[in-house]
Design a protein around this motif. Structure first.
Motif, PDB file in Angstrom:
ATOM      1  N   PRO A  43       0.821  -1.215   0.000  1.00 49.84           N
ATOM      2  CA  PRO A  43       0.000   0.000   0.000  1.00 49.84           C
ATOM      3  C   PRO A  43       0.855   1.266   0.000  1.00 49.84           C
ATOM      4  CG  PRO A  43      -0.828  -1.589   1.592  1.00 49.84           C
ATOM      5  CD  PRO A  43       0.499  -2.103   1.140  1.00 49.84           C
ATOM      6  N   LEU A  44       0.408   2.253  -0.755  1.00 49.81           N
ATOM      7  CA  LEU A  44       1.128   3.521  -0.874  1.00 49.81           C
ATOM      8  C   LEU A  44       0.106   4.645  -0.973  1.00 49.81           C
ATOM      9  CD1 LEU A  44       3.793   5.146  -1.494  1.00 49.81           C
ATOM     10  CD2 LEU A  44       3.260   4.762  -3.902  1.00 49.81           C
ATOM     11  N   PHE A  45       0.299   5.691  -0.167  1.00 52.64           N
ATOM     12  CA  PHE A  45      -0.569   6.860  -0.191  1.00 52.64           C
ATOM     13  C   PHE A  45       0.207   8.023  -0.784  1.00 52.64           C
ATOM     14  CE2 PHE A  45      -2.334  10.679   2.049  1.00 52.64           C
ATOM     15  CZ  PHE A  45      -3.606  10.640   1.479  1.00 52.64           C
ATOM     16  N   ALA A  46      -0.339   8.658  -1.813  1.00 54.48           N
ATOM     17  CA  ALA A  46       0.302   9.813  -2.447  1.00 54.48           C
ATOM     18  C   ALA A  46      -0.631  11.007  -2.375  1.00 54.48           C
ATOM     19  CB  ALA A  46       0.654   9.495  -3.896  1.00 54.48           C
ATOM     20  N   ILE A  47      -0.099  12.152  -1.988  1.00 55.87           N
ATOM     21  CA  ILE A  47      -0.917  13.351  -1.880  1.00 55.87           C
ATOM     22  C   ILE A  47      -0.127  14.530  -2.441  1.00 55.87           C
ATOM     23  CG2 ILE A  47      -0.139  13.853   0.503  1.00 55.87           C
ATOM     24  CD1 ILE A  47      -3.114  14.783   0.999  1.00 55.87           C
ATOM     25  N   GLY A  48      -0.810  15.385  -3.218  1.00 59.37           N
ATOM     26  CA  GLY A  48      -0.073  16.481  -3.815  1.00 59.37           C
ATOM     27  C   GLY A  48      -0.927  17.422  -4.633  1.00 59.37           C
ATOM     28  N   ASP A  49      -0.217  18.277  -5.364  1.00 61.71           N
ATOM     29  CA  ASP A  49      -0.850  19.322  -6.164  1.00 61.71           C
ATOM     30  C   ASP A  49      -0.822  18.960  -7.647  1.00 61.71           C
ATOM     31  OD1 ASP A  49       1.826  19.730  -6.847  1.00 61.71           O
ATOM     32  OD2 ASP A  49       2.070  21.410  -5.467  1.00 61.71           O
ATOM     33  N   SER A  50      -0.808  19.969  -8.519  1.00 64.59           N
ATOM     34  CA  SER A  50      -0.888  19.717  -9.958  1.00 64.59           C
ATOM     35  C   SER A  50       0.297  18.913 -10.484  1.00 64.59           C
ATOM     36  CB  SER A  50      -0.987  21.043 -10.720  1.00 64.59           C
ATOM     37  OG  SER A  50       0.139  21.866 -10.452  1.00 64.59           O
ATOM     38  N   LEU A  51       1.436  18.982  -9.824  1.00 62.94           N
ATOM     39  CA  LEU A  51       2.588  18.204 -10.272  1.00 62.94           C
ATOM     40  C   LEU A  51       2.337  16.713 -10.084  1.00 62.94           C
ATOM     41  CD1 LEU A  51       5.467  20.460  -8.929  1.00 62.94           C
ATOM     42  CD2 LEU A  51       4.602  20.301 -11.275  1.00 62.94           C
ATOM     43  N   LEU A  52       1.679  16.341  -8.995  1.00 60.15           N
ATOM     44  CA  LEU A  52       1.321  14.932  -8.816  1.00 60.15           C
ATOM     45  C   LEU A  52       0.218  14.542  -9.787  1.00 60.15           C
ATOM     46  CD1 LEU A  52       1.586  12.243  -7.370  1.00 60.15           C
ATOM     47  CD2 LEU A  52       0.035  13.101  -5.596  1.00 60.15           C
ATOM     48  N   VAL A  53      -0.732  15.453 -10.027  1.00 55.52           N
ATOM     49  CA  VAL A  53      -1.764  15.187 -11.039  1.00 55.52           C
ATOM     50  C   VAL A  53      -1.098  14.855 -12.369  1.00 55.52           C
ATOM     51  CG1 VAL A  53      -3.657  16.177 -12.370  1.00 55.52           C
ATOM     52  CG2 VAL A  53      -3.508  16.627  -9.926  1.00 55.52           C
ATOM     53  N   GLY A  54      -0.131  15.689 -12.769  1.00 53.69           N
ATOM     54  CA  GLY A  54       0.559  15.456 -14.026  1.00 53.69           C
ATOM     55  C   GLY A  54       1.359  14.170 -14.025  1.00 53.69           C
TER      56      GLY A  54
END
Length: 213
Positions: free
Chosen positions: A50-61
């Protein structure tokens, strides 16, 4: 028979996070000035899980254009991504506090917003880190903000690096150094990436996760 591992995308909002690098440019040969230095494949066995990722537009991209979820699934990671354009560390704190449990491994792509000012940033970083750890996180990979103007996020990066040195659970790699060597991955706004940039960004996250103990 191997079961395919899906990845979940929650609150993922795609906006103008890909910046064109221009048209009519000629391809560069290896070794030529400005030629791409690709992010190497992981040289260690990935842990997966399991991995949780959270972020802004850079993570969206990274997810939408860099196929981050697909790359990580190949290594056995089951990623849940929560990412929206223009989001801040304070927003992430609210998102995490809504949860009772967080995966042991976390990727954070935050710091570019709301701007260059570092006012309140140290407290926000500590609060987010504490909230993640309280809910089960044990390894937090934080990709620091970067801009072609070296002074724009210098103070924020310094704050993250000090936290990295103080807390063994936090890892802040030097993604900015990779971008400085490959300016063609960054678009005209100095912040967001080109299509190739997002592919390399996803590969870099994959490599860094493979290095975590």
């Amino acid at each position: 028979m191997r079961r395919a591992i899906p990845f979940v995308l929650l609150a993922l909002t795609l906006g103008s996070c890909v910046v064109e690098s221009g048209s009519g440019a000629q391809p560069l040969l290896p070794g030529q000035a400005g030629a791409t230095t690709p992010v190497p494949a992981p040289d260690r066995k990935p842990r997966g899980g399991p991995l949780f990722a959270i972020g802004d537009s850079l993570l969206v991209g990274g997810v939408e254009h860099g196929t981050l979820g697909v790359k990580l699934a190949d290594d056995g990671w089951e990623m849940e991504a929560v990412a929206e354009n223009g989001r801040t560390v304070r927003w992430a704190i609210d998102q995490v506090r809504l949860r009772q449990q967080i995966a042991r491994y976390v990727v954070v792509v935050l710091g570019s917003n709301p701007g260059f000012s570092s006012a309140g940033f140290p407290d926000d970083v500590q609060t987010l880190r504490d909230a993640l750890v309280a809910r089960g996180a044990r390894r937090i990979l934080w990709i620091p903000p970067h801009h072609t103007d070296p002074n724009r996020y210098a103070e924020k990066v310094s704050i993250l690096r000090m936290d990295d040195a103080a807390d063994p659970r936090l890892f802040v790699p030097d993604w900015g150094a990779v971008l400085d060597q490959n300016p063609q991955w960054i678009g005209g706004d100095g912040l967001h990436y080109t299509e190739e940039g997002y592919l390399q960004f996803a590969g870099y996250i994959r490599e860094q996760l493979a290095r975590l103990g």
